[in-house]
Design a protein around this motif. Sequence first.
Motif, mmCIF file in Angstrom:
data_model
loop_
_atom_site.group_PDB
_atom_site.id
_atom_site.type_symbol
_atom_site.label_atom_id
_atom_site.label_comp_id
_atom_site.label_asym_id
_atom_site.label_seq_id
_atom_site.Cartn_x
_atom_site.Cartn_y
_atom_site.Cartn_z
ATOM 1 N N TYR A 378 -3.998 -3.513 7.807
ATOM 2 C CA TYR A 378 -3.639 -2.226 6.221
ATOM 3 C C TYR A 378 -3.319 -1.144 6.779
ATOM 4 O O TYR A 378 -3.904 -0.370 7.015
ATOM 5 C CB TYR A 378 -5.529 -2.329 5.898
ATOM 6 N N ILE A 379 -2.050 -0.821 6.475
ATOM 7 C CA ILE A 379 -1.382 0.537 7.285
ATOM 8 C C ILE A 379 -1.620 0.866 6.430
ATOM 9 O O ILE A 379 -0.721 1.130 5.074
ATOM 10 C CB ILE A 379 -0.027 0.366 7.957
ATOM 11 N N SER A 380 -1.742 2.517 5.893
ATOM 12 C CA SER A 380 -1.687 3.347 5.035
ATOM 13 C C SER A 380 -0.796 4.334 5.117
ATOM 14 O O SER A 380 -0.676 5.207 6.520
ATOM 15 C CB SER A 380 -2.659 3.926 4.495
ATOM 16 N N ILE A 381 -0.225 5.225 3.547
ATOM 17 C CA ILE A 381 0.459 6.378 4.154
ATOM 18 C C ILE A 381 -0.167 7.296 3.207
ATOM 19 O O ILE A 381 -0.770 7.718 2.287
ATOM 20 C CB ILE A 381 1.457 6.708 4.228
ATOM 21 N N GLN A 382 -0.654 8.695 4.406
ATOM 22 C CA GLN A 382 -1.812 9.810 3.759
ATOM 23 C C GLN A 382 -1.215 10.929 3.004
ATOM 24 O O GLN A 382 0.089 11.419 4.268
ATOM 25 C CB GLN A 382 -2.861 9.722 4.200
ATOM 26 N N SER A 383 -1.083 11.447 2.207
ATOM 27 C CA SER A 383 -0.210 12.561 1.535
ATOM 28 C C SER A 383 -2.096 13.991 0.980
ATOM 29 O O SER A 383 -2.084 13.494 0.695
ATOM 30 C CB SER A 383 1.054 12.952 1.126
ATOM 31 N N CYS A 409 -2.595 5.121 0.109
ATOM 32 C CA CYS A 409 -1.584 3.833 -0.446
ATOM 33 C C CYS A 409 -0.976 3.203 0.771
ATOM 34 O O CYS A 409 -0.458 3.629 1.575
ATOM 35 C CB CYS A 409 -0.376 4.334 -1.102
ATOM 36 N N ASN A 410 -1.533 2.011 0.636
ATOM 37 C CA ASN A 410 -1.027 0.756 1.273
ATOM 38 C C ASN A 410 0.813 0.835 1.359
ATOM 39 O O ASN A 410 1.085 0.986 0.881
ATOM 40 C CB ASN A 410 -1.268 -0.173 0.653
ATOM 41 N N ILE A 411 1.468 0.907 2.610
ATOM 42 C CA ILE A 411 2.508 1.062 2.779
ATOM 43 C C ILE A 411 3.404 0.059 2.063
ATOM 44 O O ILE A 411 4.407 0.011 1.537
ATOM 45 C CB ILE A 411 3.330 1.242 3.881
ATOM 46 N N LYS A 412 2.841 -1.376 2.253
ATOM 47 C CA LYS A 412 3.008 -2.810 1.566
ATOM 48 C C LYS A 412 3.378 -1.818 -0.428
ATOM 49 O O LYS A 412 3.538 -3.069 -1.399
ATOM 50 C CB LYS A 412 2.712 -3.853 1.609
ATOM 51 N N ASN A 413 2.085 -1.366 -0.914
ATOM 52 C CA ASN A 413 1.539 -0.906 -2.714
ATOM 53 C C ASN A 413 2.751 0.147 -3.003
ATOM 54 O O ASN A 413 2.243 -0.175 -4.303
ATOM 55 C CB ASN A 413 0.102 -1.118 -2.557
#
Length: 969
Positions: A378-383, A409-413
């Motif tokens: 699970y790799i996520s991008i966060q702001s 959010c998960n970078i895949k989604n």
Amino acid sequence: MSSLPRRAKCVAKAPTSEELPSFLNSSSESEEEEEEEWEPENKIARRPRLPTKTEAKTKKAAAPRSTVARKMVKKVAIKEEMDVSFPNAPLEDNKMQLQKPKEENAGTKPKSLNRAPEVPKKIEINAFQGRNQNSSVNDEKPSTSVPVVKQEKCEEESAFDEPPSKKIKLNACPEGKPVKNLGGKKIKEEFEMNWDIVQALSETTNVEPWVCANLIWLFQEENTIPFIARYRKELVNNLEADALREVQHALEELRTVAKKTHTMIQKLKKEGKLSSCLLKGLLNCRTLEELDHVSAPYKTGSKGTKAQRAKQLGLEPAALSLLQNPVELNLFSYIRPNTKGLANIQEVEAGVQHILADIFAKDKDALDFIRKLCQQRYISIQSTLAKVSSKNGNEKDINKFQLYHEFSCNIKNIQHHQILAINRGENLKILTVKVNIPDGVKNEFCWWCVNERWKPKQFLKPDFMRLLRSSVEDAYKRLIYPLLCREFRSKLTSDAEKESVMMFGRNLRQLLLTSPVRGRALMGVDPGYKHGCKLAIISPTSQILHTDVVYLHSGQGFREAEKIKRLLLQYNCSTVVIGNGTACRETEAYFADLIMKKYFAPLDVVYCIVSEAGASIYSVSPEASKEMPDLDPNLRSAVSIARRVQDPLAELVKIEPKHIGVGMYQHDVSQTLLKATLDSVVEECVSFVGVDINICSEILLRHIAGLNTNRAKNIIEWREKNGPFINREQLKEVKGLGPKTFQQCAGFIRFNQEYIKTFCSNKKNELGSRALLTKAGALGKKKSKLPSCASQQPNPLDQTCIHPESYNVAMRFLSLIGGNANDIGKSDMQQKVNVVIEKEGLEGTAKRLNTTVHTLQLIIDGLTQPEGYDIRTDFDKPDFKRSIVCMEDLSVGAVLTGKVENATPFGVFVDIGVGKSGLIPVRSITEAKLSKVKKRRSLGLGPGERVEVKVLNVDIPRLRITLDLVRVL
């Protein structure tokens, strides 16, 4: 509607340094051991994968030896022999020749089919080497077959009934089925890499390798996307224009990588830094990210990485010894008390650690392992809201990004529009963005490196084992983790930009193909307050009849109503077109009130709202000044607004596509990619609608496939000097229109047959009168040579979409069905075609005519479509209204009709006539609700489509309306 293909007029250019993503402008290693920041404002789009084609592929089998196929084309060797099929198309004699069938008795009748076939002679031609490798076939014509393919002899008849007036070095191409196997041979590019460009392009775009190989050759031969998509369907597996554009852009990116790689190799070689290991690493790079990662330590002007400085101190043998022969390693022997970096054992160990970390971070197996590992986690991008902006920022701007103040959010989604919004917030220093990779990835990677990939070959002392573990952790934290973050951000941004550009292109196509409103006079209204509303009345043929200014919103409304009524009655105009700019709502209410009171009786007046995006820019452009020199710029915009309804395509092509305003985040994406794509869409639309060569404007003509500004200007000059064109063959007489240009544009140019016949009849009578006068008044004198129309007779096929290269097949098909070229577009023609097709089938008829199914289908379409057929009739017309509804009148559950204004990845904005567009969320747009009649490129709606919607929510204070899609009308 036929599929709409097309190519960017200017091939996608290599991105400039300002448009490159941040990973190309930043070092892969942070000198202060801090994570490098990713700069989203730098742009380049990478190709997202295209949907895999599911059509059944032809089985690999020996090509059938048909009696027709043995005549003219030599057999060329490949590993597996395939059935070769290409549309009947001439191509320019170019250096990039593929096969050269021997030319037998040009201009003579075809020989008997009963003749025994000649023994095929094998030739090998490298289609992409840029030169002919077989000098013994210099007198032969090239064919349109796929590169490096063996093909049986195939008889090919001339594409034209009569020899052209100008010699054209074109070749007829063999017909049959497309080749799907290139015999395993590599296509040679200008810059050689360790990967095959066909395979790489196929993997990048998810398009079959044989299609990619064909496209590479077609693009090298300067074929346009509209031409390929309409007349070369067999070669590209019937791909549509959007897919062709994606392949073209992906090909340009791969070539950009190859070019930059070889530039870097030459630079490093000149500086003496190139080693065999580095050369291999550079030639393995497939993306600009990989190239930057490999070449960053060797960039000129760099202080050098920590590993390089340690190597300069002579610690590289120690690092290699630790991995290969640790028993004999003695780090204390490297201590030099007076040398910085070697003063004590700690500095020596640190230097060895930096060298080892550099080795680990550049190891291909290690990078492949951790990338695969990341795909499973699970790799996520966060702001988050930036601390600086929360104190000093503009509150209005900060509130725009409220959704992303605490976002993860998960970078895949994650959605494309969310990525673009986050990037914009980061550029404005309102948001702080971070990629989160779980610690489990680091732990598993470090364990794998120590225990598998870099497992010591001999027993390691505890100190050395600790140093090895520290080196792996240092490699991950300082080098690999920042690289992964850059790769993830770059991939997400490039995909989002690509989707944004493609969405803009789809919306633009839908807008350009809005059905024209012909045969009526229109009043264009450019609304305004202080400076009044500008009026322009145009005739059914787009001629300007009257212009004026009225002041509707300054207490003079009643008096101005009399003027408007007088103008509408004088010019018998019952349709008002209102621009959607300033004072639009008030102007709409004004006209709606007069219409409801039947003020304009006996005229039944209706009105519509049209986007005026770009009208102001066009009104002050050189094109507008040339077209309407005596008109005030403010009145020009009213003329443009009216013409946008009468013929949207002809008017909107005058405006730079990005100013039309149907995109999303268009200012944040690569402007090079955006311009190339939008220009390509405009060319696609203009080409597939077609233009009447004798009445179209220069601006419209320059957007036809194969033409440009100069060629369009030359065509107009020829027309003004010599009169109207009689047939397509006359295009060859225009300066600058060579064989390749004629081939690309001829199929998209139309001729009004009634007009041509009338012109020729008048010309013939004029010539007859002149001949009599000359005979009576010049007896005994030398007779002057009179121009004749006999050599330039109208060709009924010129009014169809059939390409001149297929005229011969079309005439044979007409003979087969017992039809006549003068009956094109009549109901009798459709009946005759149906009889033959029902009896023999499409494939059987194509085989009998020695052509392809796609070419035959195109011929049938051209013969059966009614005269003046316009593909835009399948699209919606503007929504005309007589009354107005206010936002306060809306109620939840109400069902209304509206018109799509703009489409985005998160939903569709619909004008329901209340002054504010409502939003249909993307989740409400399902296949079941879409029209089954219309052919759709994707599951979505586009500008101009009429829909029936249900009101879900009305938020008057925030001016927000949420809708649900009921159905597409």
